[in-house]
Design a protein around this motif. Structure first.
Motif, mmCIF file in Angstrom:
data_model
loop_
_atom_site.group_PDB
_atom_site.id
_atom_site.type_symbol
_atom_site.label_atom_id
_atom_site.label_comp_id
_atom_site.label_asym_id
_atom_site.label_seq_id
_atom_site.Cartn_x
_atom_site.Cartn_y
_atom_site.Cartn_z
ATOM 1 N N CYS A 20 0.830 -1.212 0.000
ATOM 2 C CA CYS A 20 0.000 0.000 0.000
ATOM 3 C C CYS A 20 0.860 1.256 0.000
ATOM 4 C CB CYS A 20 -0.962 0.007 1.186
ATOM 5 S SG CYS A 20 -2.407 -1.036 0.945
ATOM 6 N N LEU A 21 1.956 1.233 0.746
ATOM 7 C CA LEU A 21 2.865 2.386 0.733
ATOM 8 C C LEU A 21 3.452 2.605 -0.659
ATOM 9 C CD1 LEU A 21 4.750 1.969 4.132
ATOM 10 C CD2 LEU A 21 3.102 3.758 3.509
ATOM 11 N N ALA A 58 -7.168 3.349 -6.794
ATOM 12 C CA ALA A 58 -8.236 2.390 -6.481
ATOM 13 C C ALA A 58 -7.660 1.139 -5.810
ATOM 14 C CB ALA A 58 -8.997 2.006 -7.754
ATOM 15 N N MET A 59 -6.530 0.634 -6.316
ATOM 16 C CA MET A 59 -5.900 -0.535 -5.697
ATOM 17 C C MET A 59 -5.444 -0.218 -4.278
ATOM 18 S SD MET A 59 -3.786 -2.436 -8.747
ATOM 19 C CE MET A 59 -3.038 -0.978 -9.447
ATOM 20 N N LEU A 60 -4.952 0.989 -4.064
ATOM 21 C CA LEU A 60 -4.547 1.413 -2.725
ATOM 22 C C LEU A 60 -5.751 1.418 -1.783
ATOM 23 C CD1 LEU A 60 -2.684 2.743 -0.585
ATOM 24 C CD2 LEU A 60 -3.200 4.943 -1.691
ATOM 25 N N ILE A 61 -6.854 2.005 -2.216
ATOM 26 C CA ILE A 61 -8.053 2.085 -1.371
ATOM 27 C C ILE A 61 -8.593 0.693 -1.065
ATOM 28 C CG2 ILE A 61 -10.466 2.862 -1.349
ATOM 29 C CD1 ILE A 61 -9.428 5.366 -2.925
ATOM 30 N N VAL A 62 -8.619 -0.178 -2.063
ATOM 31 C CA VAL A 62 -9.072 -1.555 -1.841
ATOM 32 C C VAL A 62 -8.146 -2.262 -0.846
ATOM 33 C CG1 VAL A 62 -9.349 -3.831 -2.938
ATOM 34 C CG2 VAL A 62 -10.292 -1.779 -4.034
ATOM 35 N N GLY A 63 -6.839 -2.078 -0.999
ATOM 36 C CA GLY A 63 -5.887 -2.698 -0.075
ATOM 37 C C GLY A 63 -6.103 -2.247 1.363
ATOM 38 N N VAL A 76 -7.926 -12.977 -0.187
ATOM 39 C CA VAL A 76 -7.713 -13.871 -1.328
ATOM 40 C C VAL A 76 -7.845 -13.085 -2.629
ATOM 41 C CG1 VAL A 76 -8.664 -15.849 -2.593
ATOM 42 C CG2 VAL A 76 -8.403 -15.971 -0.100
ATOM 43 N N VAL A 77 -8.927 -12.336 -2.759
ATOM 44 C CA VAL A 77 -9.149 -11.547 -3.968
ATOM 45 C C VAL A 77 -8.053 -10.495 -4.126
ATOM 46 C CG1 VAL A 77 -10.733 -9.950 -5.123
ATOM 47 C CG2 VAL A 77 -11.629 -11.957 -3.915
ATOM 48 N N LEU A 78 -7.694 -9.836 -3.022
ATOM 49 C CA LEU A 78 -6.669 -8.795 -3.063
ATOM 50 C C LEU A 78 -5.328 -9.346 -3.542
ATOM 51 C CD1 LEU A 78 -5.794 -5.870 -2.467
ATOM 52 C CD2 LEU A 78 -5.297 -6.613 -0.129
ATOM 53 N N PHE A 79 -4.933 -10.515 -3.058
ATOM 54 C CA PHE A 79 -3.638 -11.051 -3.469
ATOM 55 C C PHE A 79 -3.660 -11.586 -4.901
ATOM 56 C CE2 PHE A 79 -2.333 -10.475 0.911
ATOM 57 C CZ PHE A 79 -1.075 -9.944 0.692
ATOM 58 N N ILE A 80 -4.816 -11.983 -5.392
ATOM 59 C CA ILE A 80 -4.908 -12.299 -6.825
ATOM 60 C C ILE A 80 -4.641 -11.026 -7.624
ATOM 61 C CG2 ILE A 80 -6.476 -12.969 -8.696
ATOM 62 C CD1 ILE A 80 -7.788 -14.914 -6.632
ATOM 63 N N LEU A 81 -5.270 -9.924 -7.214
ATOM 64 C CA LEU A 81 -5.034 -8.625 -7.861
ATOM 65 C C LEU A 81 -3.559 -8.240 -7.776
ATOM 66 C CD1 LEU A 81 -6.253 -5.897 -9.044
ATOM 67 C CD2 LEU A 81 -6.329 -5.158 -6.657
#
Length: 133
Positions: A20-21, A58-63, A76-81
């Motif tokens: 995220c950083l 968007a990826m940062l906010i989801v993380g 699980v979904v996040l690490f697939i991304l």
């Protein structure tokens, strides 16, 4: 039935926090209009860079949301991304990075991808345990 509390290990939070950083730094740098002349001079290049900035943000906010939720299914979904993004970056950086050798880029990315795959497997196991309770 005994409830077994299975949690995401702290190292996964630390890994995702680091990712995220990195995403925050990347998104911030994409929005730095004052040095665009170096990386984006045409309107088309600027549009593409802003689209990349929005996707990175968007990826940062989801993380961040996933870490706050503490839900292993979301991890699980996040690490697939993360794995898809990092795999793509491996090819891009290997072909277009000018500061590092291709071998260094590949090795660094392989370490990161390996950690992300390990985190995915662990998060998946935790999510299956929780789903079966």
């Amino acid at each position: 039935k005994i409830m077994i509390k299975s949690k995401i290990p702290i190292w996964i939070y630390l890994l995702q926090g680091l990712l995220c950083l990195i995403l925050a730094q990347q998104a911030f740098s994409y929005y730095q209009f004052n040095y665009w002349g170096e990386i984006a001079s045409t309107d088309s290049e600027k549009r593409e860079l802003l689209e990349l900035a929005g996707r990175t943000l968007a990826m940062l906010i989801v993380g961040i949301f996933v870490m706050i939720s503490r839900n292993p299914h979301y991890f699980v979904v996040l690490f697939i991304l993360n794995i898809v993004r990092e795999t793509n970056e491996t090819f891009v950086d290997t072909n277009y990075e000018t500061d590092k050798s291709p071998i260094v880029n590949i090795l660094v990315h392989l370490v990161i991808i390996s950690l992300e795959v390990w985190a995915l497997v662990k998060a998946y196991k935790v999510s299956k345990i929780q789903a079966n309770q």
